[in-house]
Scaffold this active site. Sequence first.
Site, PDB file in Angstrom:
ATOM      1  N   HIS A  66     -51.356  33.315  -8.680  1.00 48.20           N
ATOM      2  CA  HIS A  66     -52.222  32.631  -7.710  1.00 48.20           C
ATOM      3  C   HIS A  66     -53.609  33.263  -7.631  1.00 48.20           C
ATOM      4  CE1 HIS A  66     -50.930  35.741  -4.669  1.00 48.20           C
ATOM      5  NE2 HIS A  66     -52.140  35.508  -4.205  1.00 48.20           N
ATOM      6  N   ASP A 110     -44.770  34.355  -9.768  1.00 49.49           N
ATOM      7  CA  ASP A 110     -46.201  34.495  -9.459  1.00 49.49           C
ATOM      8  C   ASP A 110     -46.774  35.654 -10.261  1.00 49.49           C
ATOM      9  OD1 ASP A 110     -48.680  34.289  -8.286  1.00 49.49           O
ATOM     10  OD2 ASP A 110     -48.076  35.123  -6.348  1.00 49.49           O
ATOM     11  N   SER A 205     -53.563  40.781  -3.091  1.00 48.13           N
ATOM     12  CA  SER A 205     -52.699  40.059  -4.026  1.00 48.13           C
ATOM     13  C   SER A 205     -52.934  40.510  -5.466  1.00 48.13           C
ATOM     14  CB  SER A 205     -52.970  38.554  -3.935  1.00 48.13           C
ATOM     15  OG  SER A 205     -52.555  38.033  -2.699  1.00 48.13           O
TER      16      SER A 205
END
Length: 249
Positions: A66, A110, A205
């Site tokens: 992402h 992810d 992230s």
Amino acid sequence: MAILALLLLTATASAVAATNRIVGGADASIETYPAIVQIEYLNSTTWSHGCGGNILSPTYVLTAAHCVDEDDPMRIRAGTSYRETGGTVINVESYLIHPDYNKFVFLDADIALLRLEQALVYGPSIQPVAIYAQGIEVPGNSAVVFAGWGDTQPDGEPSTILQDVTVYTVSYEQCRRIYGREVTHNMLCAGVLGVGGKGVCFRDSGGPLYYGNVLVGLPSWHLGCASKRYPGVNTKVSAFTDWIVANAV
């Protein structure tokens, strides 16, 4: 490939506690975490930090899927403790997102590889990270360490200097009871349940979750930042080691 293979560990190592304590963290030096990089994005005419990444080899960086911007340029900044300044800056030439990303469960798989336009030059502040062989698990309630330049509190600002914080792994079974079917075996949960106040937040992230000196997780999603009820959910790197080795060439 030779560099990656040398850093592929086939047995579980004992955890090494961090000397420092992101949210609830402490200032850290890039020499302590030389495999971490900043991923920067071009917004109009300004580059800004948005995610973390991890050096696998001179030309490959591992991050969360992402974190990939499929429309605008990306670049990495390596070898500096400070956000958006210093170090070595290299453009991202191409990327590869795992084919199962979002296929079965939102933010499952992810994980993505970034290929750099130029090779990084290793030194004290730029080094590749070790990963475990496919399928190796980190025991529940193990001390693990997040590092990054993300927000230091919910609705706050990103840190100007690298931060680290120690939290603890949460077993798959316990994390599944908390989140339900959103948690898969490709994920690794970590936090300080019942206490909170320490953990990842926005813009962390794709960065590292370390067990000792081994990269075991990539921050993926969470409810709140450093919540006492909800642990952070990370992509489990060892669930994708074969894919990483096959594609980071």
